[in-house]
Design a protein around this motif. Sequence first.
Motif, PDB file in Angstrom:
ATOM      1  N   SER A 106     -12.494 -37.816  -2.655  1.00 47.66           N
ATOM      2  CA  SER A 106     -11.708 -38.861  -2.003  1.00 47.66           C
ATOM      3  C   SER A 106     -12.290 -40.207  -2.368  1.00 47.66           C
ATOM      4  O   SER A 106     -13.496 -40.347  -2.611  1.00 47.66           O
ATOM      5  N   ASN A 160      -8.248 -35.367  -9.640  1.00 47.68           N
ATOM      6  CA  ASN A 160      -8.989 -34.976  -8.438  1.00 47.68           C
ATOM      7  C   ASN A 160     -10.053 -33.931  -8.756  1.00 47.68           C
ATOM      8  O   ASN A 160     -10.316 -33.029  -7.972  1.00 47.68           O
ATOM      9  N   SER A 161     -10.660 -34.073  -9.926  1.00 45.46           N
ATOM     10  CA  SER A 161     -11.648 -33.082 -10.346  1.00 45.46           C
ATOM     11  C   SER A 161     -12.471 -33.620 -11.506  1.00 45.46           C
ATOM     12  O   SER A 161     -11.906 -34.131 -12.484  1.00 45.46           O
ATOM     13  N   ARG A 204     -17.727 -37.333  -2.474  1.00 52.54           N
ATOM     14  CA  ARG A 204     -17.681 -35.960  -2.971  1.00 52.54           C
ATOM     15  C   ARG A 204     -17.931 -34.987  -1.833  1.00 52.54           C
ATOM     16  O   ARG A 204     -18.879 -35.152  -1.054  1.00 52.54           O
ATOM     17  N   ARG A 254     -13.055 -31.208  -2.280  1.00 53.09           N
ATOM     18  CA  ARG A 254     -12.201 -32.208  -2.905  1.00 53.09           C
ATOM     19  C   ARG A 254     -12.938 -33.531  -3.029  1.00 53.09           C
ATOM     20  O   ARG A 254     -14.032 -33.716  -2.494  1.00 53.09           O
ATOM     21  N   GLU A 289      -2.811 -34.304 -10.600  1.00 54.94           N
ATOM     22  CA  GLU A 289      -3.941 -33.393 -10.447  1.00 54.94           C
ATOM     23  C   GLU A 289      -4.194 -32.566 -11.692  1.00 54.94           C
ATOM     24  O   GLU A 289      -5.327 -32.173 -11.964  1.00 54.94           O
ATOM     25  N   ILE A 322     -16.473 -42.833  -5.215  1.00 54.71           N
ATOM     26  CA  ILE A 322     -15.879 -41.531  -4.924  1.00 54.71           C
ATOM     27  C   ILE A 322     -16.751 -40.805  -3.911  1.00 54.71           C
ATOM     28  O   ILE A 322     -17.968 -40.681  -4.083  1.00 54.71           O
ATOM     29  N   VAL A 369      -9.926 -39.511 -10.804  1.00 51.14           N
ATOM     30  CA  VAL A 369      -9.076 -39.725  -9.633  1.00 51.14           C
ATOM     31  C   VAL A 369      -7.719 -39.044  -9.831  1.00 51.14           C
ATOM     32  O   VAL A 369      -7.205 -38.370  -8.928  1.00 51.14           O
ATOM     33  N   ASP A 370      -7.122 -39.210 -11.000  1.00 55.26           N
ATOM     34  CA  ASP A 370      -5.798 -38.632 -11.260  1.00 55.26           C
ATOM     35  C   ASP A 370      -5.805 -37.115 -11.162  1.00 55.26           C
ATOM     36  O   ASP A 370      -4.860 -36.502 -10.654  1.00 55.26           O
TER      37      ASP A 370
END
Length: 331
Positions: free
Chosen positions: A57, A17-18, A51, A55, A136, A49, A14-15
């Motif tokens: 979310s 985003n990948s 997908r 990105r 990110e 999450i 999450v932090d």
Amino acid sequence: MDRILAMQVFTRVVDTNSFTRAAESLGMPRPSVTTIIQNLEAFLGTRLIQRTTRRLSLSPDGAAYYERCQRVLAEIEEIEASFQQVHRQPHGKLRIDMPASIGRLIVIPRLRDFRSKYPEIDLQIGLSDRRVDLLEEGVDCAVRVGALQDSSMVARRVGLIEGATVGSPEYLESMGMPETLEDLERHTAVNYFSSRDGRVIDWSFLENGKEVDVKMKGSISVNDAEAYVSCGLEGFGLIQSPRFMVLQYLCTGQLVEVLPEIKPSPLPISVVYLHSRHLSSKVRVFVDWMAALCESCPLLSGSDRDAQPCVPSVTDVATRHENGSIAELMA
């Protein structure tokens, strides 16, 4: 399933985003991160999450779970840190980002001191004038100069950067020496623009205790601090730079200070870090070390705006110039 590990992997995804960046920052294969998240969602019986091709979310359940994971992991880190402080030194990888000029001229020449105090911390230092996104990009803390905009970060001010308005002897011989702020209207400057929004940054002076902004005209703009000083050395115009970056050139006469009685407004130096990581012992010791480093030199501590005890003689500069160590000149 290791639930603590699953929480750590989930919050890092999450932090950053990948999945890929999370795997890199955790030192894990990307398929392992994917499997852990899938197993976690299966264990909880809900999608955390969402997908897409571009990105990630959080679902409503994912957002609620993320908030609770942060609290749990912060509490675990606090408990561990309380014992580590007694039984062992801070350890692990510490990712730091800072302006290139501060890194090359201030921090790295004195980094041996930090390494001797905290040999179990593995440093990953990013040098860039670009403002990174700590969330990110998986960065633990960042050194930033100037007013802070992001209220979501924890910040500690560690110093003040003294500035100087300077020009090359060739430029000043051609254009004359300004005596007042009004004289700057007939001068050319090398402008510095923000990497974030492309905005040219106005000059700022303290005159009679009041801050005065001056918009300078110029035909050259850059967004790199070292290139900015180089343009000043080449005589493309006046520049307003941190004093530590032009100190050796002032002492050798390659640059000349103008309007020395009307100094640029000092810029705060801060270390910023994420709320969720504020208990990390390795971040804490780095912040304390940076504060002590800035405090050791008046040019970075703001302790005396008139005295310049860090400025060496021209002979000292000539003797030490081969090292290229501004940190030594400022000691």
